[in-house]
Design a protein around this motif. Sequence first.
Motif, PDB file in Angstrom:
ATOM      1  N   ASP B  74      20.048  -0.268  -9.493  1.00  0.00           N
ATOM      2  CA  ASP B  74      19.307   0.512  -8.510  1.00  0.00           C
ATOM      3  C   ASP B  74      18.543  -0.359  -7.519  1.00  0.00           C
ATOM      4  O   ASP B  74      18.331   0.020  -6.374  1.00  0.00           O
ATOM      5  CB  ASP B  74      18.311   1.440  -9.223  1.00  0.00           C
ATOM      6  N   ARG B  75      18.121  -1.519  -7.989  1.00  0.00           N
ATOM      7  CA  ARG B  75      17.267  -2.357  -7.139  1.00  0.00           C
ATOM      8  C   ARG B  75      17.372  -3.792  -7.634  1.00  0.00           C
ATOM      9  O   ARG B  75      17.186  -4.074  -8.821  1.00  0.00           O
ATOM     10  CB  ARG B  75      15.823  -1.851  -7.262  1.00  0.00           C
ATOM     11  N   LEU B  76      17.666  -4.707  -6.715  1.00  0.00           N
ATOM     12  CA  LEU B  76      17.745  -6.148  -7.029  1.00  0.00           C
ATOM     13  C   LEU B  76      17.022  -6.880  -5.910  1.00  0.00           C
ATOM     14  O   LEU B  76      17.576  -7.054  -4.831  1.00  0.00           O
ATOM     15  CB  LEU B  76      19.207  -6.621  -7.093  1.00  0.00           C
ATOM     16  N   ARG B  77      15.788  -7.317  -6.162  1.00  0.00           N
ATOM     17  CA  ARG B  77      14.981  -7.881  -5.089  1.00  0.00           C
ATOM     18  C   ARG B  77      14.331  -9.198  -5.501  1.00  0.00           C
ATOM     19  O   ARG B  77      13.594  -9.237  -6.499  1.00  0.00           O
ATOM     20  CB  ARG B  77      13.847  -6.906  -4.714  1.00  0.00           C
ATOM     21  N   GLU B 176      22.997  -4.585  -5.361  1.00  0.00           N
ATOM     22  CA  GLU B 176      22.291  -3.307  -5.422  1.00  0.00           C
ATOM     23  C   GLU B 176      23.224  -2.159  -5.068  1.00  0.00           C
ATOM     24  O   GLU B 176      23.967  -2.229  -4.085  1.00  0.00           O
ATOM     25  CB  GLU B 176      21.122  -3.359  -4.430  1.00  0.00           C
TER      26      GLU B 176
END
Lengths: 311, 311, 311, 311
Positions: B74-77, B176
């Motif tokens: 869902d989210r890769l930051r 993502e």
Amino acid sequence: MSKHQFTPTHYFSTLGSHPPVLRIADGDTVATTTLDAGGFDLHRERRHKGVNPMTGPFYVEGAEPGDTLAVRLDRLRPNRRFGWSGVQLASNVMDPADVALLPPPPGFAEGSGEWDVDWDAGIAVLTSPATKLARLPIPIRPMVGCFGVAPSGGQAISTATSSTNGGNMDYKGFTEGVTVYFPVAVSGALFFIGDGHAVQGCGEVCGTGIEISFDVEFTLSVIKGKSIEWPRAETATHIVAAGNARPLDQALQHATSEMARWLQEEYALTWTEAHTLMGQCVEYEIANVFDPAYTVVCKMDKALLARVANL
Amino acid sequence: MSKHQFTPTHYFSTLGSHPPVLRIADGDTVATTTLDAGGFDLHRERRHKGVNPMTGPFYVEGAEPGDTLAVRLDRLRPNRRFGWSGVQLASNVMDPADVALLPPPPGFAEGSGEWDVDWDAGIAVLTSPATKLARLPIPIRPMVGCFGVAPSGGQAISTATSSTNGGNMDYKGFTEGVTVYFPVAVSGALFFIGDGHAVQGCGEVCGTGIEISFDVEFTLSVIKGKSIEWPRAETATHIVAAGNARPLDQALQHATSEMARWLQEEYALTWTEAHTLMGQCVEYEIANVFDPAYTVVCKMDKALLARVANL
Amino acid sequence: MSKHQFTPTHYFSTLGSHPPVLRIADGDTVATTTLDAGGFDLHRERRHKGVNPMTGPFYVEGAEPGDTLAVRLDRLRPNRRFGWSGVQLASNVMDPADVALLPPPPGFAEGSGEWDVDWDAGIAVLTSPATKLARLPIPIRPMVGCFGVAPSGGQAISTATSSTNGGNMDYKGFTEGVTVYFPVAVSGALFFIGDGHAVQGCGEVCGTGIEISFDVEFTLSVIKGKSIEWPRAETATHIVAAGNARPLDQALQHATSEMARWLQEEYALTWTEAHTLMGQCVEYEIANVFDPAYTVVCKMDKALLARVANL
Amino acid sequence: MSKHQFTPTHYFSTLGSHPPVLRIADGDTVATTTLDAGGFDLHRERRHKGVNPMTGPFYVEGAEPGDTLAVRLDRLRPNRRFGWSGVQLASNVMDPADVALLPPPPGFAEGSGEWDVDWDAGIAVLTSPATKLARLPIPIRPMVGCFGVAPSGGQAISTATSSTNGGNMDYKGFTEGVTVYFPVAVSGALFFIGDGHAVQGCGEVCGTGIEISFDVEFTLSVIKGKSIEWPRAETATHIVAAGNARPLDQALQHATSEMARWLQEEYALTWTEAHTLMGQCVEYEIANVFDPAYTVVCKMDKALLARVANL
């Protein structure tokens, strides 16, 4: 720069120092035809019995060992509607244990598929064997499977395979508009071309593309004093280095080393800069994983490299 | 479906049947953080000494051997600006003869490059060693290098490598929005994640991407009774099967066989139809050619397959 | 130096940092038993369900990471008459095109062959399937297929495969009287042994030797401060370095590099002398070409090296 | 059966359909000479500039495609005392990481070693570079590195490499007394021979044996209607099948498949019997791991097979 219309009368199944069929000047263009991989022409008549018959060789005045031959693929067009292909994954691209499980192909003539290729519509449709894929037109993208120059040392290399001089690389990226570079090994370079595909997936995993005869046009230019080790190319978007060997690991090593040299020679990068940039930006394609020599291409984006040139 | 905020206190350098750090329900989401490949956190403090430290394992209620775990990224930051990378092509990706010619790296601290990663601008800039690449911002594309589930049979597999259970695949396409599928081998699946890269080229040819710590969110779902042999994924445009092995040839065989199974299982194709379609339409990417197991992914276009589903 | 009689009560299918079953002093000898590769004991009762069950681990006092463990194979004896084997060449050792041609095995129970192993006569006879090979006793040469020490970093490596710590190398030269050296990665070394074969050809090309349970005796000694990278051995006639990897090329590279180091470290040869001597005198054996990691051994003749020591 | 004394006047660096230098009857013997791999004759005069110059081709009356040519190596004798060799392990046989560590060779003329070869004493002594190996005579065992027949399809294959037609196999077992079998691809077979080595280790890991010019005698016989796929041989103790390809895995597959066919064709074994026997009794040698095609030989013991013939 003149343009030659050439009608082939015989073909070769090796890339070697055969008698030239035409001598042309540096920068000239040739328009001619190629047979399909099985030797059949636009009328589906068999004109040659060996594998991947080559039109040529074309002798380019001024080309000498140590130079590079630039081949601009001006036009690559299927000249008939009938194409054929394999319909079973090659035994070397599946898990060995799966190969033993595979049933024999169900009732194919010659173990192969037949396609109707419609150049105007830009599609191909499987006509045999009869399956529901007959209702699934796939887009075509004509490419040349086998082309290159005579190798060094009196070798005559089968058009089934490839080496530093090019040959049967079966890379789907060798399409109209691309310029390909080959290292010249003999006087006149001796350029050969054939084995057109209406389309082909990566790896040529069924052993063929959609095999078809072509009308072709290409322009041959000599880059004097420029020496390269493996075929290179320039597409609309990328520079490309091809490595030809087995296994894939070694093909990749050749392509990677050639690209690292290219970036240092022509983009004023130190080896550290070239390596660092490749580390985060390089791309690869598996061109063929079927022929005696596999082909891996190593690519860099031209938009990125345009900025490199301005550093 | 609840969302769990999880703060790791310890990490693992193997994928194995370690005590779960959190038990979640099927379909739950986890928000947590990962260290970089060297064990450094968002403050550049070293929190773990082994290679590719993993956050986890997360136990998913209801997952049993023979099921498949779906992991939606869902989210890769990146959660800091400092990234690092190798700056020399690995010795196994160049021609062996070239390796002997290479000069030693010129005065690098720790033999590595340092980058300033600007998430908002979407770029990374090389800050050390000092080269003209400092003036060449490159676009970033955050991806996860190492993630997967516990393997079978009591194995604890190093996060340096990968296998049927995933692990250090280092595929630049695991970004993502992608959903990745792993074969469940133990109760609860035991999911691990770590080794974020701000960006990485194909093959991870310098041995690293731009290594960095991450904030991550992912959703874990169990597909009961669905059995797969190798990791699969679905991106915005493609379905993807990953094979992990040496040499590249074998990694490609695993990925190709997995894709052929997938097309037959879920797209109602006979093996002949699946093979024929792959022959002209398949794509490959070389994910990594550096780790103890190399990774090749085999891809098919979802737009094409949408038409297949309607045949 | 005492001798321990040890009766196993449980087994492992991974080489890892499991609780020791016995702690012994440096130089002690252990007499114990091993199950066959399928987990069956001398009474053909199944005692363990995983692949290649290991007896052990044995903790050797004083062994620390960075040391070498010397394992003298004092006694390797089949302790029953029943042995079993594969009867079909593995799909990865034949030409891929041949695999597709092979008929399915004709009526084998469990797809495998059964043998009567007569230790006193020194022969084995195929008893099932019924073929004329029943009249061809073949000589036996008992060897140990899988043995080694715990790997580093908390790994637990399947006994199906091998690595720097040994494991399932399946080398027919690991027979009674041979001393094998392993790099110690954890305190106590943690030695494991199992998977006895009455005999095996090079490569383990049918996927097995003649699998059988063993009575074994071995002596474990610590070489303090001696560090090696890959398993080494000394037979009556040769020194031996083993490399474990895929493909064979990489296994050979590991074994060759290890031998070059050995000759320089212990025979006072410069690298040029070591390389030159290897060029004209080295020998190789393909130990296994079936397991997930293949094994190649690199050998040098001890009679020749005795003369080297006197130069 | 007559015996021909032949004095070569020119040489070839490819195996191809070149004009025969001599036509002989089936069963005739030829006595002639060969240059060393660099083209130097018994007087150390350079007679040919290409790699591995071949004496021949010899046309054998009656040999046609589909037959087998039997080559009995009656005599292989160095005809001078000077031999030369590489003195550094090839970059492809060591761990890639080790290649980068290797110092450059210390002060070699032409990067190579020089040897005094004493045929009567049966030894060779390294004379340059000056090292303590000068006091270590090594036993010689003359063998032929490159020999074979013209390939099919108009190919002319470099003597640097090998294929189904033989060529540069560099197998140390091709010694005096051995009979080697090649598949005939063109009328007359067209046999070539050259590249003698006074001795060579397994794998040709320094890139050469002790290279030397030879006096040779061989007898050529046609086996009508016998078709083989890869070179075979018979030594005093073994039957031998050779596979030539990269990587080693593929060379081994070719050799293994050829041996399995041989056992079924000529020893009246079913495939199950052939496979089962190979599983416990097969042997391999790594002939060369240096040339563009590697060579693996698969061997079976003739004493064992004599008993098979009586089953």
